[in-house]
Scaffold this motif. Structure first.
Motif, PDB file in Angstrom:
ATOM      1  N   VAL A   1      52.771  44.697  40.893  1.00 25.27           N
ATOM      2  CA  VAL A   1      51.756  44.971  39.862  1.00 25.27           C
ATOM      3  C   VAL A   1      52.279  46.001  38.867  1.00 25.27           C
ATOM      4  CG1 VAL A   1      49.486  45.987  39.475  1.00 25.27           C
ATOM      5  CG2 VAL A   1      49.800  44.332  41.309  1.00 25.27           C
ATOM      6  N   GLN A   2      52.940  47.054  39.412  1.00 24.01           N
ATOM      7  CA  GLN A   2      53.487  48.090  38.537  1.00 24.01           C
ATOM      8  C   GLN A   2      54.562  47.517  37.623  1.00 24.01           C
ATOM      9  OE1 GLN A   2      52.326  51.090  38.297  1.00 24.01           O
ATOM     10  NE2 GLN A   2      53.816  51.910  36.850  1.00 24.01           N
ATOM     11  N   SER A   3      55.423  46.655  38.226  1.00 22.87           N
ATOM     12  CA  SER A   3      56.480  46.024  37.438  1.00 22.87           C
ATOM     13  C   SER A   3      55.897  45.117  36.362  1.00 22.87           C
ATOM     14  CB  SER A   3      57.403  45.228  38.355  1.00 22.87           C
ATOM     15  OG  SER A   3      58.385  44.542  37.619  1.00 22.87           O
ATOM     16  N   ASP A   4      54.878  44.334  36.758  1.00 26.99           N
ATOM     17  CA  ASP A   4      54.232  43.452  35.772  1.00 26.99           C
ATOM     18  C   ASP A   4      53.571  44.255  34.661  1.00 26.99           C
ATOM     19  OD1 ASP A   4      55.042  41.278  37.228  1.00 26.99           O
ATOM     20  OD2 ASP A   4      53.119  40.969  38.242  1.00 26.99           O
ATOM     21  N   PHE A   5      52.949  45.377  35.067  1.00 27.97           N
ATOM     22  CA  PHE A   5      52.293  46.231  34.062  1.00 27.97           C
ATOM     23  C   PHE A   5      53.329  46.815  33.098  1.00 27.97           C
ATOM     24  CE2 PHE A   5      51.002  50.497  32.700  1.00 27.97           C
ATOM     25  CZ  PHE A   5      49.826  50.193  32.035  1.00 27.97           C
ATOM     26  N   GLU A   6      54.461  47.284  33.679  1.00 31.52           N
ATOM     27  CA  GLU A   6      55.499  47.862  32.825  1.00 31.52           C
ATOM     28  C   GLU A   6      56.093  46.801  31.910  1.00 31.52           C
ATOM     29  OE1 GLU A   6      58.244  49.614  35.513  1.00 31.52           O
ATOM     30  OE2 GLU A   6      56.978  51.349  35.964  1.00 31.52           O
ATOM     31  N   LYS A   7      56.290  45.578  32.466  1.00 30.88           N
ATOM     32  CA  LYS A   7      56.822  44.498  31.633  1.00 30.88           C
ATOM     33  C   LYS A   7      55.845  44.151  30.509  1.00 30.88           C
ATOM     34  CE  LYS A   7      59.694  42.277  35.183  1.00 30.88           C
ATOM     35  NZ  LYS A   7      59.856  41.055  36.018  1.00 30.88           N
TER      36      LYS A   7
END
Length: 273
Positions: free
Chosen positions: A89-95
């Motif tokens: 989720v964090q990676s998707d949010f950052e992306k």
């Protein structure tokens, strides 16, 4: 006979008494032995029962430990899954955040390009790009190339430069005939420029008229950089006439290259509806 019978009765009674005592003693011994055996049996049964109880307790304890280990393993797997999901989720949010910033950068780059094409100051989109690129050193390095003083002025478009060049070309040709020791144009310089036909197209030669013709040819095909490089071969009065035009053309080339670099820095395509 009577005495014998009495003695016999006494003997019989003594035998009976002795037999009763013997039987009683045997009975007591048997009872004592039986009590002992019973106590031993009870003790053995108690020990066996304790062993069974202990084994049962141990089995229950082992089962509880196994169940506890299973729960711990399940909890660890759930925690690992939760951590992985959180990272995803964090990676998707950052992306997504990066994509949004890239999208905004691309849009402001387009706005900046539109302002340059229409000869408008582009200080507003330039500052917006700088605020978005605060954590992108490579992009900030590119943005720092353009001074804000230049962004606050009008950068001429290519059609404007072409029109300006066409207007200045006769003055440059008149400067061809200007003597080096004269400080101003006279009747003869204008006359010679008027009666001589200017060259056109991608001609060869290092004379001023050929240089002008090649520059005009490159401008007509949108190759301003090549035109500026060609005009750098001029010197003296003709180049002085084009000094301001060359400066404005250099500003245009710097800004257009800057726009290309910014556009290439945008990883996300611009979405249009």
């Amino acid at each position: 006979i009577e005495h014998f019978e009495q003695e016999s009765a006494k003997a019989t009674e003594a035998i009976h008494n002795h037999a009763d005592e013997y039987v009683q003693k045997k009975k007591e011994k048997l009872q004592a032995l039986l009590h002992k055996k019973l106590a031993l049996a009870q003790r053995e049964m108690s020990l066996h029962a304790r062993e069974i109880i202990n084994e049962t307790r141990l089995s229950i304890m082992n089962e509880r430990i196994q169940n506890h280990n299973k729960r711990v393993k399940i909890m660890e797997e759930m925690i690992d899954t939760s951590i992985c999901l959180n990272k995803r989720v964090q990676s998707d949010f950052e992306k997504k955040e990066t994509a949004n910033i890239d999208q905004q950068i691309a849009l402001y780059a387009l706005a900046l390009e539109d302002r340059v094409r229409t000869s408008q100051p582009f200080i507003a989109p330039l500052r917006a790009l700088k605020s978005l690129a605060s954590d992108r050193p490579q992009l900030m390095e590119k943005l720092a190339i353009i001074p804000e003083e230049l962004a606050e002025t009008k950068v001429p478009s290519l059609p404007e430069l072409a029109e300006s060049f066409a207007a200045q070309k006769p003055m440059v040709r008149r400067a061809f005939f200007l003597p080096g020791d004269l400080g101003s144009e006279n009747f003869f310089t204008g006359f010679f420029a008027y009666i001589t036909l200017p060259l056109r197209g991608n001609v060869e030669g290092n004379d001023p008229d050929s240089i002008l013709a090649r520059a005009e040819y490159f401008i007509s095909r949108g190759n301003l950089r090549k035109a500026v490089e060609t005009l750098e071969d001029l010197d003296g009065a003709p180049k002085q006439v084009l000094d301001d035009w060359l400066k404005r053309s250099s500003h245009h080339l710097v800004v257009t290259k800057f726009i290309t670099d910014i556009r290439d820095s945008c990883s996300a395509p611009v979405k249009t509806e």
